[in-house]
Design a protein around this motif. Structure first.
Motif, PDB file in Angstrom:
ATOM      1  N   LEU A 136     -17.138 109.085 -12.554  1.00  0.00           N
ATOM      2  CA  LEU A 136     -17.802 109.373 -13.828  1.00  0.00           C
ATOM      3  C   LEU A 136     -18.694 108.213 -14.273  1.00  0.00           C
ATOM      4  O   LEU A 136     -19.828 108.408 -14.687  1.00  0.00           O
ATOM      5  CB  LEU A 136     -16.713 109.641 -14.862  1.00  0.00           C
ATOM      6  CG  LEU A 136     -17.104 110.045 -16.270  1.00  0.00           C
ATOM      7  CD1 LEU A 136     -16.012 110.923 -16.863  1.00  0.00           C
ATOM      8  CD2 LEU A 136     -17.340 108.865 -17.171  1.00  0.00           C
ATOM      9  N   LEU A 137     -18.180 107.002 -14.136  1.00  0.00           N
ATOM     10  CA  LEU A 137     -18.928 105.839 -14.613  1.00  0.00           C
ATOM     11  C   LEU A 137     -20.205 105.640 -13.804  1.00  0.00           C
ATOM     12  O   LEU A 137     -21.264 105.320 -14.362  1.00  0.00           O
ATOM     13  CB  LEU A 137     -18.068 104.584 -14.548  1.00  0.00           C
ATOM     14  CG  LEU A 137     -18.740 103.331 -15.092  1.00  0.00           C
ATOM     15  CD1 LEU A 137     -18.887 103.398 -16.604  1.00  0.00           C
ATOM     16  CD2 LEU A 137     -17.966 102.075 -14.704  1.00  0.00           C
ATOM     17  N   ALA A 138     -20.105 105.832 -12.504  1.00  0.00           N
ATOM     18  CA  ALA A 138     -21.293 105.662 -11.665  1.00  0.00           C
ATOM     19  C   ALA A 138     -22.369 106.668 -12.068  1.00  0.00           C
ATOM     20  O   ALA A 138     -23.568 106.352 -12.086  1.00  0.00           O
ATOM     21  CB  ALA A 138     -20.921 105.824 -10.199  1.00  0.00           C
TER      22      ALA A 138
ATOM     23  N   MET B 125     -22.758 107.951 -15.087  1.00  0.00           N
ATOM     24  CA  MET B 125     -23.313 107.475 -16.368  1.00  0.00           C
ATOM     25  C   MET B 125     -24.334 106.370 -16.127  1.00  0.00           C
ATOM     26  O   MET B 125     -25.396 106.331 -16.754  1.00  0.00           O
ATOM     27  CB  MET B 125     -22.191 106.926 -17.262  1.00  0.00           C
ATOM     28  CG  MET B 125     -21.325 107.958 -17.927  1.00  0.00           C
ATOM     29  SD  MET B 125     -19.968 107.184 -18.865  1.00  0.00           S
ATOM     30  CE  MET B 125     -20.865 106.294 -20.132  1.00  0.00           C
ATOM     31  N   ALA B 126     -23.995 105.455 -15.236  1.00  0.00           N
ATOM     32  CA  ALA B 126     -24.881 104.322 -14.974  1.00  0.00           C
ATOM     33  C   ALA B 126     -26.188 104.807 -14.368  1.00  0.00           C
ATOM     34  O   ALA B 126     -27.278 104.351 -14.735  1.00  0.00           O
ATOM     35  CB  ALA B 126     -24.189 103.323 -14.049  1.00  0.00           C
TER      36      ALA B 126
ATOM     37  N   PHE C 229     -28.254 106.405 -17.013  1.00  0.00           N
ATOM     38  CA  PHE C 229     -28.795 105.403 -17.942  1.00  0.00           C
ATOM     39  C   PHE C 229     -29.995 104.689 -17.328  1.00  0.00           C
ATOM     40  O   PHE C 229     -31.049 104.543 -17.964  1.00  0.00           O
ATOM     41  CB  PHE C 229     -27.703 104.386 -18.288  1.00  0.00           C
ATOM     42  CG  PHE C 229     -28.113 103.389 -19.337  1.00  0.00           C
ATOM     43  CD1 PHE C 229     -27.829 103.621 -20.668  1.00  0.00           C
ATOM     44  CD2 PHE C 229     -28.775 102.222 -18.992  1.00  0.00           C
ATOM     45  CE1 PHE C 229     -28.198 102.710 -21.646  1.00  0.00           C
ATOM     46  CE2 PHE C 229     -29.150 101.298 -19.959  1.00  0.00           C
ATOM     47  CZ  PHE C 229     -28.856 101.552 -21.285  1.00  0.00           C
ATOM     48  N   THR C 230     -29.819 104.239 -16.084  1.00  0.00           N
ATOM     49  CA  THR C 230     -30.879 103.426 -15.474  1.00  0.00           C
ATOM     50  C   THR C 230     -32.083 104.273 -15.078  1.00  0.00           C
ATOM     51  O   THR C 230     -33.179 103.741 -14.932  1.00  0.00           O
ATOM     52  CB  THR C 230     -30.353 102.668 -14.243  1.00  0.00           C
ATOM     53  OG1 THR C 230     -29.726 103.597 -13.354  1.00  0.00           O
ATOM     54  CG2 THR C 230     -29.348 101.609 -14.652  1.00  0.00           C
TER      55      THR C 230
ATOM     56  N   ARG D 150     -30.508 109.488 -20.247  1.00  0.00           N
ATOM     57  CA  ARG D 150     -29.315 109.271 -21.051  1.00  0.00           C
ATOM     58  C   ARG D 150     -28.903 110.538 -21.757  1.00  0.00           C
ATOM     59  O   ARG D 150     -29.642 111.495 -21.848  1.00  0.00           O
ATOM     60  CB  ARG D 150     -29.562 108.195 -22.097  1.00  0.00           C
ATOM     61  CG  ARG D 150     -29.534 106.818 -21.542  1.00  0.00           C
ATOM     62  CD  ARG D 150     -29.340 105.831 -22.650  1.00  0.00           C
ATOM     63  NE  ARG D 150     -27.988 105.889 -23.177  1.00  0.00           N
ATOM     64  CZ  ARG D 150     -27.628 105.330 -24.321  1.00  0.00           C
ATOM     65  NH1 ARG D 150     -28.511 104.721 -25.046  1.00  0.00           N
ATOM     66  NH2 ARG D 150     -26.390 105.401 -24.734  1.00  0.00           N
ATOM     67  N   SER D 151     -27.712 110.458 -22.310  1.00  0.00           N
ATOM     68  CA  SER D 151     -27.237 111.590 -23.104  1.00  0.00           C
ATOM     69  C   SER D 151     -28.129 111.727 -24.343  1.00  0.00           C
ATOM     70  O   SER D 151     -28.923 110.868 -24.663  1.00  0.00           O
ATOM     71  CB  SER D 151     -25.790 111.378 -23.505  1.00  0.00           C
ATOM     72  OG  SER D 151     -25.674 110.182 -24.227  1.00  0.00           O
TER      73      SER D 151
END
Lengths: 115, 378
Positions: free
Chosen positions: A11-13, A15-16, A19-20, A24-25
């Motif tokens: 999940l975190l990967a 999100m990252a 983002f990058t 983004r949400s």
């Protein structure tokens, strides 16, 4: 050996990556009665005064979620929603109120709930 | 403990962003928050000492919690009267708790407790993941005190039968908190638990059913919150959270208010005077101390701290302090190449001491402008 043997991120990967890559949400802007972007502090001030029990008239600042705009102060947000899921109505007819937590972190102390 | 200067990886920004540290640079001209231009090296024996100290401090804090309850020390901690029953009940019922971070001063000889961030500790992703990848890239043959990731997953596996899914993860809308929550959700999901993110402002309260609800108006039954209890209790829904405490499993539980309060330092000193891991600390003033620090009971990120040293005062500013202060002896924090390191030692509930992250500052007061520096041991 005292370190974790293997780390996998899911999940975190994601999100990252979002983002990058600029995906983004959903964005949220504080707008005035004309739908023009103002500083976040205006909405935070309104929320704080509501949370403190103030019942008098307040300036009409509120958040719009999503929509499109130039993203700068003074730009108009087009097709934004009053709630993150497409719209909620605050103390709605369903009997659900929101905004009763989070005011301190968003406003009074200016940021993170962690330390 | 030695500080070494080193050359950052050429593509360090891309590497840390890839594993979630998108907040690697401080605002303005303050440079990198994630700072791999240096690292700290420990010996295996030093790490063993730090690990044992962390376990001992946890044991002492648990005893202090019982002491606070048994001796009604609520007013010393400025804990609101209306929260006491809920604190006592959750202390006895032992609902799920996840983690905490002891901040330690270490000068190569003495280990001293600075404070315990037991409710909303951060710098977690940096300690658990980012420095682990740094070690793999830069010093793969060295070791690191860091099993935080696997211990978090193990803890969530233990909790799986006790929580209600989806577990909601509440946060304030800052990038740091959003990604810290993202990391914690990741560890929970790797343990097989369904999760959802929920901004604290988006938590709903249904006046017909007296329940907290998510954005789909479904009841929230288990809620991890990266948001301190002392803030929650002052807000509009705070009283509702106390009234209906049995309807939501809050992680961290409200009894953590006893630990995430600098008054704990004075309680510990009263219980364990002259203990080697503690610094003298008092509620009523500095007493015999000449060099000491005045900390707000509920201060955060180094704000409103005053340091008295050699007759001179340094201070930081902020919104805290109206609740009162604790006076703690000045810790033996070494100055390493112009930097003051503070060791954040992680404790995962029932899993034990789990690892360490180091933040260093150019002043003796560690604050939200500090830099995170990786470590290793050999």
């Amino acid at each position: 050996m005292k370190r974790t043997q293997h780390i996998t991120l899911g999940l975190l990967a994601g999100m990252a990556l979002a983002f990058t890559s600029g995906c983004r949400s959903q964005r949220r802007d504080c707008v005035d009665e004309s739908g023009r972007i103002t500083g976040d502090q205006n909405c935070q001030m309104v929320e704080q005064r509501r949370n403190s029990g103030y019942t008098g008239s307040l300036p009409y600042y509120h958040y719009l979620y999503g929509g499109s705009s130039g993203g700068h102060i003074g730009d108009t947000v087009v097709n934004g929603n009053p709630g993150p899921g497409g719209g909620w109505g605050g103390e709605s007819s369903s009997g659900v109120g929101r905004g009763g937590f989070g005011g301190t972190g968003s406003g009074g102390h200016g940021g993170s709930g962690g330390e | 403990m030695q500080r070494h200067a080193t050359t950052p990886r050429a593509d360090w920004k891309q590497k840390v962003e890839k594993v979630g540290l998108v907040f690697h640079t401080l605002d303005g001209d303050s440079g990198a928050y994630w700072d791999e231009s240096a690292y700290y090296e420990f010996t295996s024996a030093e790490v063993d000492r730090l690990e044992a100290a962390t376990e001992k401090l946890q044991e002492m804090c648990l005893a202090a919690g019982q002491f606070i309850i048994d001796h009604n020390r609520w007013s010393d901690l400025k804990i609101p009267v209306e929260a006491i029953a809920a604190i006592k009940k959750t202390w006895n019922d032992e609902p799920p708790a996840l983690y905490g971070r002891f901040d330690l001063a270490y000068d190569g000889k003495q280990i001293k407790l600075l404070e315990y961030n037991a409710d909303t500790p951060t710098a977690l992703l940096e300690a658990a993941v980012v420095q682990w990848y740094w070690l793999q890239d830069c010093f793969p043959k060295a070791d690191q005190w860091n099993s935080i990731h696997e211990k978090l997953i193990a803890k969530w596996k233990d909790l799986k039968d006790y929580v209600s899914e989806p577990v909601s993860f509440g946060y304030v809308e800052t990038v740091e908190d959003e990604f810290t929550i993202g990391y914690l959700r990741d560890t929970a999901e790797q343990a097989g638990i369904k999760t959802q993110a929920l901004k604290m402002l988006d938590i709903g309260y249904d006046v017909k059913t007296f329940t907290f609800v998510d954005l789909e108006n479904k009841p929230i039954k288990t809620m991890f919150k990266l948001y301190p209890w002392e803030w929650m209790l002052k807000e509009k829904f705070g009283a509702r959270a106390l009234d209906f405490m049995d309807k939501v499993q809050w992680i961290e539980p409200i009894w953590k208010m006893m630990f995430s309060n600098k008054g704990l330092l004075a309680i510990l000193w009263e219980m364990y005077p002259r203990h080697e891991l503690l610094l003298p600390a008092y509620f009523d003033g500095p007493r015999e101390m000449r060099d000491y620090v005045r900390k707000p009971l509920l201060g955060r990120e180094g704000a409103n701290v005053q340091v008295f040293r050699n007759g001179e005062k340094e201070q930081s500013y902020g919104p805290y302090g109206e609740e009162g202060f604790v006076y703690q002896a000045l810790a033996p924090i070494p100055c390493c190449d112009g930097n003051y390191p503070v060791l954040g030692s992680w404790m995962i509930a029932d899993q034990g001491a789990a690892g360490m992250g180091i933040r260093e500052s150019e002043t003796i007061i560690t604050n939200n402008r500090s830099h995170f520096v990786p470590h290793l041991f050999r």
